[in-house]
Design a protein around this motif. Structure first.
Motif, PDB file in Angstrom:
ATOM      1  N   LYS A   1       0.805  -1.224   0.000  1.00 17.27           N
ATOM      2  CA  LYS A   1       0.000   0.000   0.000  1.00 17.27           C
ATOM      3  C   LYS A   1       0.841   1.278   0.000  1.00 17.27           C
ATOM      4  O   LYS A   1       0.459   2.281  -0.538  1.00 17.27           O
ATOM      5  CB  LYS A   1      -0.933  -0.018   1.210  1.00 17.27           C
ATOM      6  CG  LYS A   1      -2.069  -1.013   1.001  1.00 17.27           C
ATOM      7  CD  LYS A   1      -2.839  -1.233   2.270  1.00 17.27           C
ATOM      8  CE  LYS A   1      -3.716  -2.475   2.115  1.00 17.27           C
ATOM      9  NZ  LYS A   1      -4.163  -3.006   3.381  1.00 17.27           N
ATOM     10  N   ASN A   2       1.986   1.217   0.614  1.00 15.89           N
ATOM     11  CA  ASN A   2       2.771   2.442   0.755  1.00 15.89           C
ATOM     12  C   ASN A   2       4.253   2.194   0.450  1.00 15.89           C
ATOM     13  O   ASN A   2       4.902   1.402   1.132  1.00 15.89           O
ATOM     14  CB  ASN A   2       2.615   2.939   2.193  1.00 15.89           C
ATOM     15  CG  ASN A   2       3.122   4.348   2.357  1.00 15.89           C
ATOM     16  OD1 ASN A   2       3.908   4.826   1.543  1.00 15.89           O
ATOM     17  ND2 ASN A   2       2.686   5.000   3.402  1.00 15.89           N
ATOM     18  N   PRO A   3       4.772   2.894  -0.568  1.00 18.55           N
ATOM     19  CA  PRO A   3       6.185   2.669  -0.913  1.00 18.55           C
ATOM     20  C   PRO A   3       7.143   3.040   0.221  1.00 18.55           C
ATOM     21  O   PRO A   3       8.245   2.521   0.302  1.00 18.55           O
ATOM     22  CB  PRO A   3       6.405   3.568  -2.128  1.00 18.55           C
ATOM     23  CG  PRO A   3       5.254   4.505  -2.158  1.00 18.55           C
ATOM     24  CD  PRO A   3       4.126   3.851  -1.455  1.00 18.55           C
ATOM     25  N   VAL A   4       6.696   3.943   1.097  1.00 20.06           N
ATOM     26  CA  VAL A   4       7.558   4.335   2.231  1.00 20.06           C
ATOM     27  C   VAL A   4       7.821   3.120   3.119  1.00 20.06           C
ATOM     28  O   VAL A   4       8.924   2.943   3.644  1.00 20.06           O
ATOM     29  CB  VAL A   4       6.909   5.485   3.043  1.00 20.06           C
ATOM     30  CG1 VAL A   4       7.805   5.892   4.196  1.00 20.06           C
ATOM     31  CG2 VAL A   4       6.633   6.672   2.147  1.00 20.06           C
TER      32      VAL A   4
END
Lengths: 349, 535
Positions: free
Chosen positions: B499-502
């Motif tokens: 969901k989140n590349p971070v």
């Protein structure tokens, strides 16, 4: 994904990467040996960079220089401003690269090189290499020293990123690793590593019979390089052999150095031949039964060598320079404080 | 160039940069050049350069054979189409048979050549040692000298992959590739060259030759997979290796409970080593945008040996099933044997005999595939024995389950998983000790020499592992186990991190720190290659 969120993600990702770099840098500092415990010799090389680089004499070599010569004595007796660039089992190519590096910072009148390391034609121990090399600042000289010293099992990148070499210390970290995380204490006095103990010589091991007494090709190559770089920089090279009773300095080795010095018009002093003139008493002047001198022995040897340098090397007495004198006053205070501290520890033992 | 060497990591960084900085249409050429460089690098030492040419021989012969087979098939199709009206059925059939035989000849020739190279390079010394053993049995002192061959890196993997391609072309599953360099890339795709997975051409072709633009999500996920692989290999497998080596290396000292411990350690080491290597392979491919098939599906959660082999080194099992087991089972001699055995041994035995012969053959070959030694052969046959035994005991199981209603319950499932794990660990001991009598002897000591208290009291600290090592291993294994548990319901990375590349960048950072700090690499550790590289 909307643009705003994308930008936010990029910024956050960059922050994570920055944090990663910081953590790795901190871990590298934490894992690298500080040389502040029992073994302090590894901290000597790095101390040079904090100095005012205006020395008249620079000593280069192994333990036979940093434990046997006291720059303070040279200053007090002859006004010679000197420094020792020595480290444990410093190999001749490391001495060459340290000389090369030193000559980029300054042009001393004399470079003194102790010739014991001529006996090593190849790297001996990675831990000793590290003591010399890790203290050096990055420069072509350091790169050269690394390449010349590396074992086959080592990689250059382990010197660039020392965490790759020292990561396995994670389970052997000691209090000193945290205590000196932000910086080391000074351990040397212009490169001199003070020893106060007394262990008299009661036995000298029988010298081993060697297969060959010829110095190796690499040793000659680097001795020639030291000679050449000194000549190129108009610096006088003086070869010495410190008065350690063992490991053996064979007459065959000495002959080769004598010949080399003669051929190249260099000065060579083998202190083993003048221990009586120096006044060395191996029942009181050595801290490890003849391998190295203690402060008492080192002061006698330095005093003797100071006379030699003053007589033979055309060195100025600089005690009339106010700034330098002030600097040495501070050094003198630090020296005697260290001496007092060591004496206290010595008495406690 | 070991996957764990600094040289390889530098090679990867340069490749990734070049791959995305140069025009994308050249990506497949860059990958080919990288593969050939990677492979040639393995033979850089003087006297070894010759080894490089074996892969070239395989590429050229397989490419040409596939093209010839394809051409032959096209000629046949064209001829039949053109003369559809004039040819009667028998003539057409005879013509087709004639052409098929030609194709079969080409196929056989290529198979014999390539498997011949593999057999000669890998098994000659094994054959010689057996011949010498037989000669010695007859009291002779004479001995045949062994041969010093350079065993090309990953020869088993690229040979199997190439021959699979050729058989598929022969079977008409897909057309042969026209461009020889593209075929060379398929064979020499470097991440999978040395330890698999053994890919099928039709699985890879779609992504292997097309341009890929830089996709941050895909690339970061690929890097994450690479780091996960390194974590398994360097933090767990190589640390475990220290203990395994110590126990295995001194059978006179380490017996009884040590053997049990060694078997468990080896199971973990092998899993972390092999799956770690495959993770690195798949991760590299993912960064390059190339699809490589999965090779593991939580094998240690298998409830039977048969299931285990469907989940461990999946591509090898699939290769053997598709290109060996089925062809042998339906071959003319097998059908004849089936007919004969049904007539002479009865329906029940007659039906099974050919299947069992095919099974035994496959397992014998599976056994000696990793290495030319008797321990591997016995290991293969051991697996075969347990698979056949469980087939034979099926009626008994049925009776048991009718009586005790435990099937499908959690305790029963756990029992099945532990039973399978125990059998696999026992069989793997043949791989550890690499000597059949020693393995059986050491296996026996687990039951005859009870020294567990002594092992726990002091033995654990004498096998080269310290308390911090055990802590790292326990934590590492716990992470592996947790990831496997989460993975039962789908790809962990997709479910947790997609969901989140971070999050992906953070996971990569944490993995990198863990690898750098806790990895068993550098001075003080033996640089160990992946276990499957040796095959």
């Amino acid at each position: 994904m909307d643009k705003k969120r994308k930008v936010k993600n990029i910024i956050l990702s960059l922050l994570v990467v920055a944090a990663l770099i910081l953590i790795l840098a901190a871990l590298t500092r934490l894992f690298m040996p500080k040389y502040m415990g029992e073994v302090k010799e590894g901290a000597l090389i790095g101390e040079y960079y904090d100095e005012e680089k205006d020395f008249d004499v620079v000593f280069v070599g192994d333990c036979e220089v940093y434990e046997n010569f006291v720059p303070l004595v040279l200053w007090e007796e002859h006004g010679i401003n000197s420094y020792i660039r020595g480290s444990a089992q410093q190999l001749i190519w490391q001495s060459y690269y340290l000389t090369e590096e030193t000559l980029k910072y300054e042009k001393p009148d004399v470079v003194v090189f102790n010739v014991l390391s001529m006996k090593y034609n190849e790297p001996q121990k990675e831990a000793y290499n590290r003591m010399t090399i890790d203290g050096m600042r990055w420069s072509p000289s350091k790169v050269g020293a690394i390449k010349a010293s590396m074992f086959e099992s080592e990689s250059f990148i382990e010197y660039v990123f020392p965490i790759l070499r020292f990561h396995s210390r994670w389970n052997e970290l000691e209090r000193e690793d945290f205590r000196y995380f932000f910086g080391n204490e000074k351990v040397g006095d212009n490169g001199y590593y003070m020893q106060l103990g007394v262990v008299p010589v009661d036995y000298i091991p029988e010298p081993k019979i060697l297969g060959t007494y010829e110095f190796g090709e690499a040793s000659w190559e680097y001795l020639n390089k030291i000679k050449d770089i000194c000549a190129e920089n108009d610096v006088e090279l003086v070869l010495i052999k410190a008065p350690s009773l063992y490991p053996e300095w064979y007459p065959e080795w000495d002959e080769q150095i004598v010949d080399f010095a003669e051929e190249n018009d260099l000065k060579y002093v083998n202190f083993l031949e003048c221990t009586d003139e120096i006044g060395l008493d191996f029942s009181t002047d050595t801290y490890d039964a003849g391998l190295h001198l203690n402060l008492s022995g080192a002061e006698k040897l330095t005093s003797y060598f100071g006379d030699y340098l003053a007589e033979n090397c055309d060195l100025e007495d600089r005690r009339d320079e106010p700034e330098l004198s002030a600097l040495w006053e501070n050094k003198k205070t630090a020296f005697y404080e260290r001496k007092a501290e060591l004496e206290e520890k010595f008495c406690e033992k | 160039m070991l996957f764990t060497s600094y040289t390889f990591i530098a090679f990867l960084i340069i490749l990734f940069l070049v791959y995305y900085l140069l025009p994308h249409k050249w990506q497949w050429v860059i990958t080919l050049c990288a593969g050939l460089f990677f492979y040639a690098y393995a033979f850089k030492d003087p006297g070894k350069q010759f080894g490089f040419f074996f892969i070239i021989i395989t590429i050229i012969t397989t490419y040409l054979s596939a093209r010839l087979i394809d051409r032959n098939l096209k000629i046949q199709q064209e001829y039949v189409k053109t003369n559809k009206e004039t040819l009667d059925r028998d003539v057409k059939k005879a013509y087709k048979e004639k052409m098929r035989k030609k194709r079969l000849l080409i196929l056989t020739g290529c198979l014999v050549l390539n498997f011949g190279i593999l057999a000669v390079l890998k098994y000659t010394n094994f054959a010689i040692s057996n011949v010498n053993g037989v000669i010695k049995l007859f009291g002779s002192e004479a001995a045949v000298g062994s041969v010093d061959f350079v065993l090309p890196l990953g020869i088993s993997f690229y040979t199997f992959q190439s021959m699979g391609y050729l058989i598929d072309v022969y079977r008409g599953k897909y057309e042969s590739v026209r461009n020889p360099f593209k075929f060379a890339l398929f064979v020499s795709f470097f991440p999978q060259l040395i330890q698999g997975p053994i890919s099928r051409y039709d699985d890879m072709a779609d992504s292997l030759f097309v341009p890929h633009s830089f996709d941050f999500t895909r690339v970061s996920r690929g890097i994450e997979r690479i780091l996960w692989g390194y974590f398994k290999k360097v933090v767990i497998a190589d640390r475990m290796l220290v203990g395994v080596k110590e126990i295995i290396g001194a059978p006179d000292t380490y017996f009884g409970f040590y053997v049990f411990l060694g078997a468990i350690f080896y199971a973990l080491e092998l899993y972390a080593d092999f799956t770690g290597g495959i993770d690195i392979t798949i991760g590299i491919a993912e960064v390059l945008g190339i699809k490589v098939r999965e090779n593991f599906e939580r094998p240690y959660f298998s409830k039977s040996i048969k299931e285990y082999w469907r989940r461990w080194h999946i591509s090898l099992g699939a290769w053997f099933t598709e290109y060996l087991f089925y062809p042998v089972s339906v071959s003319k001699p097998s059908l004849k044997l089936s007919k004969w055995s049904r007539a002479h041994l009865g329906e029940k035995v007659g039906k099974r005999l050919p299947v069992y012969i095919a099974t035994i053959s496959v397992w014998l070959i599976t056994g000696i595939w990793p290495g030319a030694a008797w321990n591997f052969a016995v290991w293969g046959l051991g697996n075969c024995f347990f698979i056949m035994l469980s087939e034979e005991l099926e009626p008994l199981y049925d009776k048991f389950h009718k009586r005790f209603n435990v099937l499908g319950t959690t305790p029963w499932k756990i029992f099945q998983i532990l039973r399978t794990f125990a059998i696999m660990c026992s069989l793997r001991m043949l791989d550890c000790y690499r000597n059949v009598p020693v393995t059986f002897k050491m296996f026996g000591t687990m039951f005859t020499r009870f020294n567990a208290p002594e092992v726990f009291r002091e033995g654990l600290w004498n096998i080269g592992l310290s308390i911090p090592d055990y802590i790292v291993l326990l934590c590492g294994t716990a992470v592996l186990f947790t990831v496997s548990m989460i993975g039962r319901h789908g790809d962990v990375r997709k479910r947790v991190f997609a969901k989140n590349p971070v999050v992906t960048v953070s996971v990569c950072s944490i993995l990198l720190i863990l690898i750098l700090v806790f990895g068993a690499y550098g001075i003080g550790y033996d640089a160990s290659q992946f276990i499957y590289n040796q095959f």
